[in-house]
Design a protein around this motif. Structure first.
Motif, PDB file in Angstrom:
ATOM      1  N   LEU A   9       0.845  -1.186   0.000  1.00 59.12           N
ATOM      2  CA  LEU A   9       0.000   0.000   0.000  1.00 59.12           C
ATOM      3  C   LEU A   9       0.886   1.244   0.000  1.00 59.12           C
ATOM      4  O   LEU A   9       2.102   1.151   0.206  1.00 59.12           O
ATOM      5  N   ASP A  10       0.280   2.406  -0.191  1.00 67.09           N
ATOM      6  CA  ASP A  10       1.046   3.648  -0.073  1.00 67.09           C
ATOM      7  C   ASP A  10       1.637   3.791   1.326  1.00 67.09           C
ATOM      8  O   ASP A  10       2.721   4.354   1.498  1.00 67.09           O
ATOM      9  N   ARG A  11       0.932   3.256   2.334  1.00 63.73           N
ATOM     10  CA  ARG A  11       1.352   3.417   3.727  1.00 63.73           C
ATOM     11  C   ARG A  11       2.361   2.364   4.173  1.00 63.73           C
ATOM     12  O   ARG A  11       3.002   2.511   5.205  1.00 63.73           O
ATOM     13  N   GLY A  12       2.456   1.268   3.428  1.00 62.42           N
ATOM     14  CA  GLY A  12       3.365   0.218   3.860  1.00 62.42           C
ATOM     15  C   GLY A  12       2.972  -1.129   3.300  1.00 62.42           C
ATOM     16  O   GLY A  12       2.400  -1.223   2.205  1.00 62.42           O
ATOM     17  N   LEU A  13       3.230  -2.184   4.061  1.00 66.23           N
ATOM     18  CA  LEU A  13       3.010  -3.547   3.620  1.00 66.23           C
ATOM     19  C   LEU A  13       2.085  -4.274   4.593  1.00 66.23           C
ATOM     20  O   LEU A  13       2.092  -3.982   5.791  1.00 66.23           O
ATOM     21  N   VAL A  14       1.316  -5.229   4.063  1.00 64.11           N
ATOM     22  CA  VAL A  14       0.473  -6.071   4.893  1.00 64.11           C
ATOM     23  C   VAL A  14       0.718  -7.526   4.491  1.00 64.11           C
ATOM     24  O   VAL A  14       0.732  -7.858   3.305  1.00 64.11           O
ATOM     25  N   PHE A  15       0.922  -8.377   5.502  1.00 64.61           N
ATOM     26  CA  PHE A  15       1.158  -9.802   5.274  1.00 64.61           C
ATOM     27  C   PHE A  15       0.115 -10.608   6.049  1.00 64.61           C
ATOM     28  O   PHE A  15      -0.211 -10.269   7.184  1.00 64.61           O
ATOM     29  N   MET A  16      -0.358 -11.689   5.439  1.00 65.20           N
ATOM     30  CA  MET A  16      -1.301 -12.551   6.127  1.00 65.20           C
ATOM     31  C   MET A  16      -1.107 -13.984   5.644  1.00 65.20           C
ATOM     32  O   MET A  16      -0.934 -14.228   4.446  1.00 65.20           O
ATOM     33  N   SER A  17      -1.139 -14.926   6.580  1.00 65.91           N
ATOM     34  CA  SER A  17      -0.969 -16.341   6.231  1.00 65.91           C
ATOM     35  C   SER A  17      -1.889 -17.184   7.090  1.00 65.91           C
ATOM     36  O   SER A  17      -2.215 -16.831   8.220  1.00 65.91           O
ATOM     37  N   ASP A  18      -2.315 -18.329   6.525  1.00 68.25           N
ATOM     38  CA  ASP A  18      -3.036 -19.280   7.346  1.00 68.25           C
ATOM     39  C   ASP A  18      -2.013 -20.169   8.065  1.00 68.25           C
ATOM     40  O   ASP A  18      -0.803 -19.966   7.927  1.00 68.25           O
ATOM     41  N   THR A  19      -2.479 -21.136   8.822  1.00 73.90           N
ATOM     42  CA  THR A  19      -1.565 -21.984   9.596  1.00 73.90           C
ATOM     43  C   THR A  19      -1.868 -23.471   9.441  1.00 73.90           C
ATOM     44  O   THR A  19      -1.289 -24.287  10.147  1.00 73.90           O
ATOM     45  N   ARG A  20      -2.764 -23.812   8.537  1.00 72.86           N
ATOM     46  CA  ARG A  20      -3.176 -25.212   8.435  1.00 72.86           C
ATOM     47  C   ARG A  20      -2.169 -26.020   7.612  1.00 72.86           C
ATOM     48  O   ARG A  20      -1.714 -25.579   6.559  1.00 72.86           O
ATOM     49  N   THR A  21      -1.836 -27.185   8.117  1.00 70.82           N
ATOM     50  CA  THR A  21      -1.115 -28.182   7.339  1.00 70.82           C
ATOM     51  C   THR A  21      -1.966 -29.443   7.343  1.00 70.82           C
ATOM     52  O   THR A  21      -2.675 -29.726   8.307  1.00 70.82           O
ATOM     53  N   SER A  22      -1.905 -30.192   6.259  1.00 71.04           N
ATOM     54  CA  SER A  22      -2.764 -31.366   6.158  1.00 71.04           C
ATOM     55  C   SER A  22      -2.039 -32.509   5.476  1.00 71.04           C
ATOM     56  O   SER A  22      -1.165 -32.298   4.635  1.00 71.04           O
ATOM     57  N   ALA A  23      -2.397 -33.715   5.882  1.00 73.03           N
ATOM     58  CA  ALA A  23      -1.893 -34.929   5.249  1.00 73.03           C
ATOM     59  C   ALA A  23      -3.065 -35.877   5.072  1.00 73.03           C
ATOM     60  O   ALA A  23      -3.165 -36.922   5.695  1.00 73.03           O
TER      61      ALA A  23
END
Length: 243
Positions: A9-23
């Motif tokens: 963004l003009d103001r900076g950065l945004v990061f987002m991640s999920d946490t699921r792992t599956s087998a």
């Protein structure tokens, strides 16, 4: 599978991640996929990972190990002078890990493959984000491509394309990402809560603005249910098409 977004963004950065792992369809676990390094008043770097869990954990472990002793290890993520060189280091380290695991070398569809988002800012440069491919090469975010997705990207992309505005504030950007993630969760079992969220404001050189959004988060629930209601209302307002 997983889902991660890095947005500028003009103001900076945004990061987002999920946490699921599956087998398998009945074997789910939670694993962190967002990792940060910072040197106060000098640099802030965030990495998000998608793909083979053993590969991504080995990548992060190598980067961590090689940054512990700054004087003895070069290059390392805490000493490189630009984010471009950080992306090169991440790419070469990823290639090293995949090559050591796969006797035939690395390919984008290899069982040991992984994709990486790396972003942040180093003093003297601008905030930026890169997407690193399993082969070790990478691309940088641009005005025409202001966000990167890795993992299960297709379900959450339409809202990003329609609603993204580089001038939006962090609160609206987070709301947009929550809608994108919620749409993905409702469409794919391999993506799930909790979500890790980080906001980076230009020239602050800190990774301290982080949180974990859990399933019982009241604001998340309000946004998710409100978006569903808004879609149903919008659908009813559309004209009917009759043959």
């Amino acid at each position: 599978m997983t889902y991660c977004i890095g947005m500028r963004l003009d103001r900076g950065l945004v990061f987002m991640s999920d946490t699921r792992t599956s087998a398998g369809v009945d074997n789910f676990a939670v694993s962190k996929k967002m990792f940060s390094w910072q040197v106060p008043d000098e640099r802030a770097i965030t990495i998000m990972t998608a793909g083979n869990l053993a590969t991504t954990q080995s990548l992060i472990s190598l980067l961590e190990e090689r940054s512990i002793s700054e004087q003895d290890r070069d290059p390392n993520i805490l000493r490189l002078p630009t984010m471009f060189q950080v992306a090169r280091l991440v790419g070469s380290t990823l290639k090293e890990v995949i090559t050591s695991s796969s006797p035939t070398g690395q390919t984008s569809d290899d069982q040991f493959g992984a994709s990486i988002i790396v972003g942040g800012q180093i003093k003297g440069g601008k905030p930026t984000v890169f997407m690193v491919y399993p082969e070790g090469n990478f691309i940088e975010i641009t005005d025409d491509t202001p966000f990167f997705q890795i993992g299960e990207t297709k379900y959450g992309k339409p809202i990003l394309v329609r609603a993204y505005d580089r001038a939006m504030d962090f609160a609206d950007a987070i709301k947009l990402l929550i809608v994108s993630f919620d749409s993905t969760v409702k469409s794919n079992l391999s993506v799930g809560l909790p979500f890790d969220l980080q906001v980076y404001e230009n020239d602050t050189f800190t990774c301290d603005r982080t949180t974990r959004i859990k399933s019982d988060d009241a604001i998340y629930q309000e946004i998710a249910s409100g978006w569903g209601d808004a879609l149903r209302d919008a659908f009813q307002l559309l004209p009917s098409y009759k043959l």
